[in-house]
Enzyme design. Sequence first.
Site, PDB file in Angstrom:
ATOM      1  N   ASP A   1      76.290  40.073  88.229  1.00  0.00           N
ATOM      2  CA  ASP A   1      75.943  38.809  88.029  1.00  0.00           C
ATOM      3  C   ASP A   1      76.883  37.800  88.393  1.00  0.00           C
ATOM      4  O   ASP A   1      78.243  38.183  88.510  1.00  0.00           O
ATOM      5  CB  ASP A   1      75.676  38.636  86.252  1.00  0.00           C
ATOM      6  CG  ASP A   1      74.399  39.199  86.038  1.00  0.00           C
ATOM      7  OD1 ASP A   1      73.634  39.393  86.536  1.00  0.00           O
ATOM      8  OD2 ASP A   1      74.451  39.640  84.555  1.00  0.00           O
TER       9      ASP A   1
HETATM   10  N1  URA Z   1      74.233  44.305  84.035  1.00  0.00           N
HETATM   11  C1  URA Z   1      74.131  42.981  83.704  1.00  0.00           C
HETATM   12  O1  URA Z   1      73.928  42.762  82.656  1.00  0.00           O
HETATM   13  N2  URA Z   1      74.862  42.326  84.607  1.00  0.00           N
HETATM   14  C2  URA Z   1      75.414  42.777  85.778  1.00  0.00           C
HETATM   15  O2  URA Z   1      75.992  42.250  86.313  1.00  0.00           O
HETATM   16  C3  URA Z   1      75.324  44.001  86.046  1.00  0.00           C
HETATM   17  C4  URA Z   1      74.422  44.946  85.044  1.00  0.00           C
END
Ligand code: URA
Length: 239
Positions: free
Chosen positions: A107
Amino acid sequence: MSKKERIDKILSNMGYGSRKDVKKKIKNGIVTVDGKIIKNNSFKVNPYDSKIKIGRNVVKYREYVYIMLNKPDGFVSSTYDPINTTVIELLDEKYKIFDPFPIGRLDKDTEGLLILSNDGKLAHNILSPNKHVDKTYYVEVKGKVTKEDILKFKEGVYIEEDYKTKPADLEILTTDDISKVNLTIREGKFHQVKRMFKAVDKEVIYLKRVKMGKLCLDEDLNLGEYRELNKKEIELLSK
Ligand code: URA
């Protein structure tokens, strides 16, 4: 094996200058392929089958690049985004010319281990759902993470009405108003870690990937820094 490519593209990809620089070199007659001077920029050659030289130097060809990035907050894991800055923009031009892409997404606000490569086969090996490559995250969570949560994550939690996560390993490092944990998952659903904690009524406030397969994030890399993987590390990734 690699196919035939334009000589100017090969040379600029190998770091012998921009396309324009390389074209000049070719025009000046210093580039040879299997001993023959090549003056045509668009001449096509298979760099694995032929010996390319610039003056006396033999061009060592490579097709792929493998980079470990310690992704900082605020960058999106894609090659193009009309609004946000992408992780590709953190790379030096000499790597960008390989057209690397992120293998798996983090993310925008997640930090840590991100592999960038142009090796589609490796990407497939890592991302294919039936390969189950482990991914470990260091997570800071609002609220007390408990032994019950460990059991729930082992059992699987519903992150969608009809989707239960596969068994995941939760390790509590410290627990208080804010808990610090490591979580290892074997899937890569959208926002998976955040949604898993939401499923047990907790909120992720910091997330960092620290391991993929058997490959750990190099702790010497500061946020935004990167380096090439060595051969052993590339092998570790494919295991
Ligand atoms: N899980 C999430 O919620 N975000 C990420 O970036 C990776 C795994």
